[in-house]
Write a protein that holds these residues in place. Structure first.
Motif: not given
Length: 475
Positions: A188, A217, A238, A244
């Protein structure tokens, strides 16, 4: 508010009712609060204490997880597990996700490592992250926009990893800036334009720390943070779990020295001719429910709800079919009709949920009556001892500590509890429901610290629960 109160006298078995009496604990709640409460004996259905509005609707918040737990026990069974499977057709590789809310990065790494042991050292095609187990919204209708950045509102997704939650921390600097630390393995991006201020400056400017999120993100902190000697821990939900996971798989392939000629794609693979290589199973349902109830884990609750819908309707699970399944399964197997209640998710996080204390009591009674097979009571938090009730101000001290087993729930303006009072041998003898809504107390001043009104109400109410639960008539 009208009350019916029944006192079992020590000298006889007779019950005496007094109607329309004042109930002292209510005096502690701010004007405008709505309350629906009940204390009922488990060996009878005449309440010891009850308000007259048992059929009115209240936001259940996380007490809804009791209903979700019952439905999953009845429909999925104790052997249920979320399964994550790695498969291949000699060219492409697919990872089939089932919404396992407990799947961790290391679990995914182990799956890929097992694939490499079976000859998958080079993938000449693509890797597919199969997200077809669930469909529809990843956030339920009624989730407020201002909480989507924090982990208790992590999106409910088929491709779930690391609880759809990442840890970070923010530091204040002497030059008035701030800096953020995020562990490198979290794919992230976090930035901060927040400034460091003194407490006095913060009070004068009314400038608070704010979080802005974007779908890729990316998290940006802005506003003000009062100077501190230690970092402030942060947890971010998230925003795009599939992205992710896609980035995490890229990292894991590098760590394991697995070559990928194609791309990592999200969706259903074009072929059905895949041979299984490895499978990761979550813990079984009772362990999942213990975590869900004791820690009030929203992701487990919502992903179990979607898994319910997938099984019952034989289609991709969703909030829509999952919440329908909760009502249908409970009606079919318990006879309790929840149709009048509004259930939008399985966690209770949605502000759209509405439930009556009457129906919550019916669910609690059924659970107790069938607990030899359900085993749900032991999974719930115990007052002052574990889970979300360990440090609750109204429960952490004697005489309440250790004497109630219950599920708490709170959303804005609501403070709820649903559970059981125990006798002196630790066995449930009463059920109780507390729905408090529109609780909007005056803001505290800077004078002497005071006990919150809700805490004062709860302390007195729970003492009544305890009194009725442990009453023993004189012989």
């Amino acid at each position: 508010m009208s009350f019916s109160r029944h006192l079992l006298l020590a000298s006889s078995i007779a019950l005496f009712a007094t109607n329309s009496i004042a109930y002292a604990p209510l005096d502690y709640l701010p004007q405008g609060s709505r309350v629906s409460i009940a204390i009922e004996p488990l060996n009878g259905e005449t309440p010891y204490l009850t308000t007259s509005n048992r059929s009115q609707f209240f936001p259940p918040a996380s007490t809804l997880k009791v209903v979700t737990a019952l439905a999953t026990k009845l429909a999925l069974g104790d052997d249920f597990q979320f399964k994550t499977e790695l498969a291949s057709d000699q060219r492409d590789v697919v990872i089939r996700f089932s919404g396992d809310p407990t799947l961790q990065r290391e679990d995914l790494k182990q799956l890929l490592a097992l694939g490499k042991q079976q000859g998958i050292s080079r993938i000449r095609g693509d890797i597919w992250l199969d997200n077809s187990a669930f469909s529809g919204y990843e956030r339920a209708i009624g989730w407020p926009w201002d909480i989507i950045g924090v982990c208790y509102s992590a999106p409910s997704s088929a491709v779930s990893l690391d609880e759809n939650c990442v840890n970070a921390s923010i530091y204040t600097n002497k030059n008035g800036s701030t800096r953020v630390y995020t562990p490198e393995h979290f794919p992230i991006y976090v930035s901060s334009t927040a400034i460091t201020v003194s407490k006095q400056q913060q009070e004068q400017t009314r400038c608070d720390l704010e979080l802005q999120v974007s779908p890729d993100n990316h998290y940006q902190l802005q506003g003000c943070l009062v100077e501190r000697s230690k970092p402030l821990p942060l947890k971010f939900a998230v925003q795009d779990p599939a992205l992710y996971t896609q980035r995490t798989v890229h990292s894991l392939l590098s760590e394991l020295d697995i070559k990928l000629d194609g791309n990592i794609r999200i969706g259903s693979p074009p072929s059905n001719h895949y041979q299984p290589l490895a499978t990761h199973n979550s813990a079984k349902l009772p362990d999942l429910l213990r975590t869900m109830l004791r820690k009030s884990d929203n992701l487990i609750a919502d992903n179990l709800t979607k898994a319910l819908g997938a099984k019952y309707f034989s289609q991709a699970g969703s909030y829509n079919n999952g919440t329908q399944t909760i009502k249908q399964v409970i009606l079919e197997q318990t006879g309790i009709n929840l149709e009048r209640n509004k259930i939008t998710d399985g966690s209770g996080l949605s502000r759209n949920n509405r439930f009556t204390s009457e129906d919550m009591a019916a669910v609690l009674r059924y659970i107790w009556q069938h607990d030899k097979t359900l085993g749900l009571v032991d999974l719930m938090p115990t007052a002052g001892e574990n889970g979300t009730l360990k440090y609750r101000s109204s429960m952490r001290n004697a005489p309440i500590k250790g004497q109630l087993v219950a599920k708490s729930g709170s959303v804005y303006g609501s403070y709820n509890m649903a559970g059981y009072g125990l006798d002196k041998s630790g066995q449930p003898t009463t059920l109780f429901v507390q729905f408090v809504a529109d609780y909007l107390p005056d803001k505290k001043g800077d004078d002497k610290p005071t006990i919150a009104p809700i805490t004062q109400f709860e302390q007195m109410f729970y003492q009544d629960v305890l009194k009725y639960s442990q009453f023993s008539p004189k012989k």
